[in-house]
Scaffold this active site. Structure first.
Site, PDB file in Angstrom:
ATOM      1  N   ASP A  86     -32.128  55.619 -27.817  1.00  0.00           N
ATOM      2  CA  ASP A  86     -32.717  54.271 -28.246  1.00  0.00           C
ATOM      3  C   ASP A  86     -33.937  53.771 -27.085  1.00  0.00           C
ATOM      4  O   ASP A  86     -34.019  54.561 -26.079  1.00  0.00           O
ATOM      5  CB  ASP A  86     -31.501  53.021 -28.235  1.00  0.00           C
ATOM      6  N   GLU A 151     -28.757  52.139 -24.533  1.00  0.00           N
ATOM      7  CA  GLU A 151     -28.997  52.283 -22.932  1.00  0.00           C
ATOM      8  C   GLU A 151     -30.025  50.959 -22.581  1.00  0.00           C
ATOM      9  O   GLU A 151     -29.745  50.295 -21.399  1.00  0.00           O
ATOM     10  CB  GLU A 151     -29.678  53.629 -22.560  1.00  0.00           C
TER      11      GLU A 151
HETATM   12 ZN    ZN Z   1     -33.943  55.135 -20.000  1.00  0.00          ZN
END
Ligand code: ZN
Length: 445
Positions: A86, A151
């Site tokens: 992501d 994340e």
């Molecule tokens: Zn990162």
């Protein structure tokens, strides 16, 4: 020392990074398509796993779409390479000199959202590993590339992974800088909530991981607020119907190097309102980004000083809410921090709510993992800089015996989350060499 990576893997690596960048894989929260974080994120995960499968790895995708992994090798022990697919949204499109989701090569840099965080570094590790495969190296341990998808937000992917899957014996996250980060502070994000106030109408700051560089005010007593700002020597700009206090935005992990515009606004507002959220900030926090007034001085050798960022303040007729980001030194006790903050908030009729907590990371410098990775980095680069501790957070802290390792070289600009995010080809190729040798020494010797 053998050099495993050739131009072949270098070219493949760049091509794959470009492919991954072409997926705008940033979080779409309220999705209705049955995916946890949006279709683009599931698509990039599927693409990644297909590429790994083609390399000869066995792959697995979480049926719900939270994470996936690709594995190779034999043995009980497992090295995890903790990556994420992501990205953050592109930001201000007008500031981009290229298409954010294209991955153009310009002046020796690969430019695009995710080029440095984390698609570029993740692929440097993967194609460093691929170079070992192409050299028919024997693996006596397993290597597992774990691909997270959340994340940049709440790490819900790794929570799921750790609930359901095997933990690694050792690992690294190629999601920071070289040489190596062996300590990361605990990360505590909280909300303090209290009664509302119809006259204030504040909505300042935003993301918890940023020190507010601006704080706008359009409520009552505007003249008096401006007078207080002037008297305190705080910078501000007068706007049509209001005033904007100016500070210096910086990542929350470095809060003590920024200037919190929101705290300054609260200090200017405090004599003019009874609102307890404003009072709390103005009296207890002020401009002290180490929150010494609240916790005393908390710091240690391994990870440095506690930082405390008042990241947001919302006041409506119904509710007041302060958003705070705290980075807690490795040796400090989180529960003590929570207890002190809760008690102090109560004195202002504010209730404490935990929003997110990531435990700290600490792998001793004399551990075999740190010694091996550091030795490879030093032999490959000649750079003897000290390994680091950080207030930042990588997936390394989701498993025992994992560190953050690369892939940005110390002399390269960090462009994570910025417009025109970029990674130099030199860094990508350098990192590939380092990762190839590291995986070799950890899993093949
Ligand atoms: Zn990162």
């Amino acid at each position: 020392m053998k050099k495993y990576v050739t131009e072949k893997q270098q070219n493949e690596c760049i091509e794959t990074i470009q492919t991954l960048i072409s997926y705008p894989s940033y979080l779409r929260e309220e999705t209705t398509d049955g995916t946890p974080f949006g279709q683009d994120i599931v698509d990039v995960l599927d693409k990644m796993l297909a590429i790994c499968k083609e390399m000869g790895m066995s792959t697995f995708r979480d049926p719900e779409g939270y994470y996936g992994y690709a594995e190779y090798g034999e043995g009980k022990e497992m090295l995890a390479v903790l990556c994420h697919l992501d990205v953050v949204p592109p930001g201000n499109l007008e500031k981009w000199e290229t298409e954010p989701f294209k991955g153009e090569v310009r002046d020796g840099f690969l430019v695009g959202r995710g080029s440095q965080d984390d698609k570029g570094p993740a692929m440097a590790a993967l194609y460093g590993f691929k170079a070992l495969l192409d050299n028919d190296v024997n693996f006596n341990k397993r290597v597992r590339f774990i691909f997270g998808t959340d994340e940049e937000n709440l790490w819900r992917c790794m929570d799921k992974y750790n609930e359901k899957e095997e933990k690694a014996t050792m690992g690294f996250a190629p999601d920071a800088e070289f040489p190596l980060t062996y300590a990361e502070k605990g990360l505590l994000q909280v909300k303090l909530k209290g009664a509302g106030d119809a006259t204030l109408a504040l909505n300042c700051g935003g993301a918890l991981n940023v020190v507010p560089g601006e704080a706008a005010y359009e409520g009552i007593d505007l003249e008096a607020v401006i007078k207080n700002l002037k008297a305190a020597n705080f910078e501000y700009e007068e706007k049509n119907n209001g005033v904007t206090v100016l500070g210096k935005a910086i990542h929350s992990k470095d809060a003590n190097q920024g200037t919190n515009a929101l705290a300054r606004l609260a200090m200017a507002l405090a004599p003019l309102t009874e609102n307890q959220a404003v009072q709390f900030i103005a009296k207890e926090v002020k401009e002290d980004a180490k929150a010494i007034g609240i916790f005393g001085e908390l710091s240690d050798q391994m990870s440095g000083v506690l930082t405390f960022n008042v990241a947001s303040l919302k006041v409506t007729a119904e509710e007041s809410e302060i958003g705070i980001d705290i980075r807690i030194p490795v040796s400090a006790d989180k529960e003590e921090v929570v207890a002190k903050l809760t008690a102090l908030a109560q004195a202002y009729d504010l209730t404490y709510e935990e929003f997110d907590y990531l435990a700290s990371l600490y792998v001793p410098l004399d551990s075999p993992l740190v010694k091996t990775l550091l030795a490879v980095y030093q032999e490959k680069t000649g750079d003897m800089s000290e390994p680091m501790s950080s207030g930042g957070a990588t997936f390394a802290r989701t498993m025992e015996n994992c560190v953050a390792f690369g892939a940005v070289m110390p002399d390269s600009p960090i462009t994570f989350h910025q417009e025109n995010e970029k990674m130099s080809l030199r860094d990508i190729f350098g990192a590939m060499d380092i990762y190839a040798e590291s995986i070799y020494r950890l899993c093949c010797e």
